[in-house]
Design a protein around this motif. Structure first.
Motif, PDB file in Angstrom:
ATOM      1  N   SER A 131      -8.133   1.021   7.322  1.00 27.37           N
ATOM      2  CA  SER A 131      -7.362   2.260   7.246  1.00 27.37           C
ATOM      3  C   SER A 131      -7.913   3.185   6.163  1.00 27.37           C
ATOM      4  O   SER A 131      -7.957   4.409   6.343  1.00 27.37           O
ATOM      5  CB  SER A 131      -5.877   1.958   6.988  1.00 27.37           C
ATOM      6  OG  SER A 131      -5.698   1.294   5.753  1.00 27.37           O
ATOM      7  N   LEU A 132      -8.376   2.618   5.037  1.00 29.47           N
ATOM      8  CA  LEU A 132      -8.943   3.463   3.981  1.00 29.47           C
ATOM      9  C   LEU A 132     -10.224   4.143   4.471  1.00 29.47           C
ATOM     10  O   LEU A 132     -10.431   5.333   4.244  1.00 29.47           O
ATOM     11  CB  LEU A 132      -9.225   2.618   2.735  1.00 29.47           C
ATOM     12  CG  LEU A 132      -9.768   3.368   1.509  1.00 29.47           C
ATOM     13  CD1 LEU A 132      -8.876   4.547   1.147  1.00 29.47           C
ATOM     14  CD2 LEU A 132      -9.915   2.424   0.321  1.00 29.47           C
TER      15      LEU A 132
ATOM     16  N   VAL B 126     -15.162   4.270  -6.748  1.00 33.88           N
ATOM     17  CA  VAL B 126     -15.113   5.287  -5.695  1.00 33.88           C
ATOM     18  C   VAL B 126     -13.869   6.169  -5.879  1.00 33.88           C
ATOM     19  O   VAL B 126     -12.741   5.679  -5.802  1.00 33.88           O
ATOM     20  CB  VAL B 126     -15.075   4.640  -4.295  1.00 33.88           C
ATOM     21  CG1 VAL B 126     -14.978   5.725  -3.208  1.00 33.88           C
ATOM     22  CG2 VAL B 126     -16.312   3.783  -4.063  1.00 33.88           C
ATOM     23  N   PRO B 127     -14.032   7.468  -6.137  1.00 34.91           N
ATOM     24  CA  PRO B 127     -12.872   8.370  -6.243  1.00 34.91           C
ATOM     25  C   PRO B 127     -12.386   8.728  -4.828  1.00 34.91           C
ATOM     26  O   PRO B 127     -12.836   9.714  -4.230  1.00 34.91           O
ATOM     27  CB  PRO B 127     -13.446   9.583  -6.980  1.00 34.91           C
ATOM     28  CG  PRO B 127     -14.901   9.592  -6.604  1.00 34.91           C
ATOM     29  CD  PRO B 127     -15.309   8.168  -6.369  1.00 34.91           C
ATOM     30  N   VAL B 128     -11.462   7.930  -4.291  1.00 30.89           N
ATOM     31  CA  VAL B 128     -11.134   8.051  -2.873  1.00 30.89           C
ATOM     32  C   VAL B 128     -10.481   9.390  -2.529  1.00 30.89           C
ATOM     33  O   VAL B 128     -10.679   9.911  -1.426  1.00 30.89           O
ATOM     34  CB  VAL B 128     -10.247   6.868  -2.408  1.00 30.89           C
ATOM     35  CG1 VAL B 128     -11.034   5.580  -2.420  1.00 30.89           C
ATOM     36  CG2 VAL B 128      -8.993   6.744  -3.244  1.00 30.89           C
TER      37      VAL B 128
ATOM     38  N   PRO C  36      -3.573  11.838   1.553  1.00 30.13           N
ATOM     39  CA  PRO C  36      -2.198  11.330   1.522  1.00 30.13           C
ATOM     40  C   PRO C  36      -1.658  11.293   0.100  1.00 30.13           C
ATOM     41  O   PRO C  36      -2.418  11.259  -0.874  1.00 30.13           O
ATOM     42  CB  PRO C  36      -2.341   9.914   2.097  1.00 30.13           C
ATOM     43  CG  PRO C  36      -3.692   9.835   2.707  1.00 30.13           C
ATOM     44  CD  PRO C  36      -4.530  10.825   1.986  1.00 30.13           C
ATOM     45  N   GLU C  37      -0.330  11.242  -0.004  1.00 27.01           N
ATOM     46  CA  GLU C  37       0.293  11.174  -1.317  1.00 27.01           C
ATOM     47  C   GLU C  37      -0.080   9.890  -2.023  1.00 27.01           C
ATOM     48  O   GLU C  37      -0.356   9.867  -3.218  1.00 27.01           O
ATOM     49  CB  GLU C  37       1.816  11.267  -1.168  1.00 27.01           C
ATOM     50  CG  GLU C  37       2.553  11.283  -2.483  1.00 27.01           C
ATOM     51  CD  GLU C  37       4.058  11.385  -2.315  1.00 27.01           C
ATOM     52  OE1 GLU C  37       4.780  11.101  -3.282  1.00 27.01           O
ATOM     53  OE2 GLU C  37       4.511  11.735  -1.203  1.00 27.01           O
TER      54      GLU C  37
ATOM     55  N   ALA D 227       0.824  -1.215   0.000  1.00 31.30           N
ATOM     56  CA  ALA D 227       0.000   0.000   0.000  1.00 31.30           C
ATOM     57  C   ALA D 227       0.853   1.257   0.000  1.00 31.30           C
ATOM     58  O   ALA D 227       0.439   2.293  -0.523  1.00 31.30           O
ATOM     59  CB  ALA D 227      -0.938  -0.008   1.207  1.00 31.30           C
ATOM     60  N   ARG D 228       2.062   1.173   0.600  1.00 32.32           N
ATOM     61  CA  ARG D 228       2.953   2.343   0.593  1.00 32.32           C
ATOM     62  C   ARG D 228       3.403   2.685  -0.826  1.00 32.32           C
ATOM     63  O   ARG D 228       3.652   3.843  -1.147  1.00 32.32           O
ATOM     64  CB  ARG D 228       4.175   2.076   1.477  1.00 32.32           C
ATOM     65  CG  ARG D 228       3.899   2.200   2.958  1.00 32.32           C
ATOM     66  CD  ARG D 228       5.157   2.534   3.727  1.00 32.32           C
ATOM     67  NE  ARG D 228       6.118   1.452   3.687  1.00 32.32           N
ATOM     68  CZ  ARG D 228       6.263   0.534   4.644  1.00 32.32           C
ATOM     69  NH1 ARG D 228       5.490   0.566   5.708  1.00 32.32           N
ATOM     70  NH2 ARG D 228       7.169  -0.411   4.535  1.00 32.32           N
ATOM     71  N   THR D 229       3.485   1.652  -1.668  1.00 34.60           N
ATOM     72  CA  THR D 229       3.934   1.862  -3.046  1.00 34.60           C
ATOM     73  C   THR D 229       2.775   2.130  -3.994  1.00 34.60           C
ATOM     74  O   THR D 229       2.829   3.041  -4.827  1.00 34.60           O
ATOM     75  CB  THR D 229       4.713   0.623  -3.547  1.00 34.60           C
ATOM     76  OG1 THR D 229       5.814   0.376  -2.669  1.00 34.60           O
ATOM     77  CG2 THR D 229       5.231   0.841  -4.964  1.00 34.60           C
ATOM     78  N   TYR D 230       1.710   1.339  -3.870  1.00 32.37           N
ATOM     79  CA  TYR D 230       0.624   1.399  -4.848  1.00 32.37           C
ATOM     80  C   TYR D 230      -0.646   2.081  -4.324  1.00 32.37           C
ATOM     81  O   TYR D 230      -1.568   2.330  -5.103  1.00 32.37           O
ATOM     82  CB  TYR D 230       0.270  -0.024  -5.313  1.00 32.37           C
ATOM     83  CG  TYR D 230       1.428  -0.733  -5.959  1.00 32.37           C
ATOM     84  CD1 TYR D 230       1.833  -0.413  -7.258  1.00 32.37           C
ATOM     85  CD2 TYR D 230       2.141  -1.714  -5.280  1.00 32.37           C
ATOM     86  CE1 TYR D 230       2.897  -1.051  -7.857  1.00 32.37           C
ATOM     87  CE2 TYR D 230       3.207  -2.377  -5.868  1.00 32.37           C
ATOM     88  CZ  TYR D 230       3.586  -2.040  -7.155  1.00 32.37           C
ATOM     89  OH  TYR D 230       4.645  -2.679  -7.739  1.00 32.37           O
ATOM     90  N   GLY D 231      -0.684   2.366  -3.023  1.00 28.12           N
ATOM     91  CA  GLY D 231      -1.887   2.949  -2.431  1.00 28.12           C
ATOM     92  C   GLY D 231      -2.829   1.870  -1.915  1.00 28.12           C
ATOM     93  O   GLY D 231      -2.842   0.740  -2.421  1.00 28.12           O
ATOM     94  N   ALA D 232      -3.628   2.226  -0.906  1.00 32.97           N
ATOM     95  CA  ALA D 232      -4.512   1.246  -0.263  1.00 32.97           C
ATOM     96  C   ALA D 232      -5.590   0.752  -1.227  1.00 32.97           C
ATOM     97  O   ALA D 232      -5.890  -0.444  -1.273  1.00 32.97           O
ATOM     98  CB  ALA D 232      -5.150   1.862   0.977  1.00 32.97           C
ATOM     99  N   LYS D 233      -6.170   1.659  -2.004  1.00 33.52           N
ATOM    100  CA  LYS D 233      -7.265   1.249  -2.885  1.00 33.52           C
ATOM    101  C   LYS D 233      -6.802   0.213  -3.895  1.00 33.52           C
ATOM    102  O   LYS D 233      -7.440  -0.838  -4.066  1.00 33.52           O
ATOM    103  CB  LYS D 233      -7.853   2.465  -3.602  1.00 33.52           C
ATOM    104  CG  LYS D 233      -8.981   2.104  -4.567  1.00 33.52           C
ATOM    105  CD  LYS D 233      -9.503   3.333  -5.313  1.00 33.52           C
ATOM    106  CE  LYS D 233     -10.485   2.920  -6.395  1.00 33.52           C
ATOM    107  NZ  LYS D 233     -11.026   4.089  -7.131  1.00 33.52           N
TER     108      LYS D 233
END
Length: 448
Positions: A367-368, A431-433, A445-446, A313-319
């Motif tokens: 977390s999301l 969903v546009p998070v 977050p980034e 998730a740090r690299t690709y994001g949680a979604k």
């Protein structure tokens, strides 16, 4: 002139935050033993046997004069506990947000559940009704406590840390569940060696989960701190409060859209967890020791899976990482459809696949969602999240049961659950998070 190190306010704040986070992890370590050893492995078969020993000639027990088939008593007790939890969680969540006193409420819920679980030591003879009452109390208390525990996440972790913090919490829980399950299985399988009956061994395993839960809850209670708020609003009664929370969430439709996606795919996850042992025993002809070994394997690998997906998730994001896990769930179920009967090795391979995606998909969903909660409404919104997690997971078992009833095949029943992961994937993908986080009034977050 000396060169004393000056501790900046920012450094002190970061140290305090890490201390709270470490304390927070330990609540998962404390309560997960209940979910694993009590609810998943030991209590169902044991309480059913106690009810059957108390049944009449037709196989019925009569709690409060109501005829109930002894084999259904455990399932009905779990259902009743969910109803009680659904009534309590919105009420307690709103009270926690409005008073800012989450910690006393967490303590009350946790120790109520721990005491009820420890009391299961006394489930000897024909005390099925005591068992049902203790199960309802323990299960409802755990749901309320988990709701309060989850609501701390946005307060103890800034946006960029939440995926990792949530994943570590899940990993702690699965590690504790694995450790105690090994100890409990050693006692249960070797009860003659220890000089106790099989019934006594089970009762010791049940009570030990309650003692563990109570003992380790002391750590988060010492380290977490309340954020006081000033509000004169009164919490409404149970379902009215839940309705009020949902009405408030309608002002954040993208948060509701995520919750709908989560409700769908989490229903699939919970159904796979609950029905995999039925599939293994009835369709694949596997023994109890194999099934318990598979549960243990899932617990162990879920630790690694949660931590690994936290890093992804740090690299690709949680979604994106959650979407990847849903694709993996779909492939795992597809492979499960083709498992040969009487082959424990392949069932363990299936269990390994489930374990690797289980912890991460749950941790990152938590977390999301924490990013989508308006500030000051953490417990209230997480009550709706927890209701989705525990109170709405009935469509999956219904589809599983109907498919088996219509086809007579557990293979068709297990593959039917793919629909939850496919539909959940499609709903989450829409969903546009980033916009959802901004609309909730939180920093984006980034990587998300």
């Amino acid at each position: 002139m000396g060169t004393d190190t000056v501790r900046t306010p920012a450094a002190g704040e970061a140290a305090e935050r890490r201390r709270e986070q470490r304390g927070w992890y330990f609540y998962d370590w404390a309560c997960s033993v209940y979910s694993t050893s009590v609810l998943t492995v030991f209590l169902g078969p044991y309480l059913t046997s106690v009810a059957k020993s108390a049944a009449d000639a037709d196989g019925y027990v009569h709690p409060l004069g109501v005829p109930v088939r002894a084999g259904s008593f455990f399932a009905y007790s779990v259902s009743l506990s969910v109803i009680v939890a659904v009534l309590l969680m919105p009420l307690v969540g709103a009270a926690a947000d409005r008073s800012g006193r989450k910690k006393p409420l967490l303590a009350a819920a946790a120790y109520t559940g721990a005491a009820a679980t420890t009391g299961m030591f006394f489930l000897g003879g024909e005390r099925y009704l005591l068992g049902g009452v203790l199960l309802v109390v323990a299960n409802a208390a755990q749901s309320v406590a988990m709701m309060l525990y989850n609501s701390y996440l946005p307060q103890i972790a800034p946006p960029e840390e939440r995926d990792a913090v949530s994943s570590r919490g899940w990993a702690f829980g699965y590690a504790a569940g694995s450790l105690m399950l090994v100890v409990n299985l050693a006692l249960y399988l070797g009860h003659d060696t220890f000089g106790v009956s099989e019934s006594m061994a089970v009762r010791i395993c049940l009570a030990s989960a309650g003692l563990w839960w109570g003992a380790f809850t002391l750590v988060p209670l010492r380290r977490l701190r309340d954020r006081r708020t000033v509000s004169r609003e009164a919490a409404l009664p149970g379902l009215r409060q839940l309705a009020a929370t949902v009405r408030d969430m309608r002002r954040h439709p993208l948060t509701l859209a995520f919750l709908l996606a989560y409700l769908v795919y989490n229903d699939g996850i919970q159904t796979v967890i609950s029905q995999a042992s039925v599939y293994g025993s009835e369709e694949l002809g596997l023994g109890q020791s194999t099934l318990i070994g598979a549960v243990l394997l899932v617990q162990v690998l879920a630790v690694a899976g949660a931590l690994a997906m936290g890093r992804l998730a740090r690299t690709y994001g949680a979604k994106r990482t959650i979407l990847g896990s849903l694709a993996a769930w779909t492939l795992t179920l597809g492979a499960g459809y083709f498992l040969p009967a009487g082959a424990p090795v392949w069932f363990f391979v299936l269990a390994a696949g489930i374990g690797l995606v289980l912890g991460g998909s749950q941790a990152l969903s938590r977390s999301l969602f924490s990013h989508l909660v308006p500030p000051g409404k953490e417990a209230e919104y997480f009550s709706a999240y927890e209701v989705s997690d525990r109170g709405m997971s009935w469509l999956g078992p219904l589809l599983f049961g109907l498919t088996y009833q219509l086809t007579g095949s557990y293979r068709d029943a297990i593959i039917s659950l793919v629909v939850f992961f496919v539909v959940g994937f499609a709903l989450l993908a829409r969903v546009p998070v980033r916009q959802a986080i901004g609309d909730a009034g939180n920093p984006v977050p980034e990587k998300i």
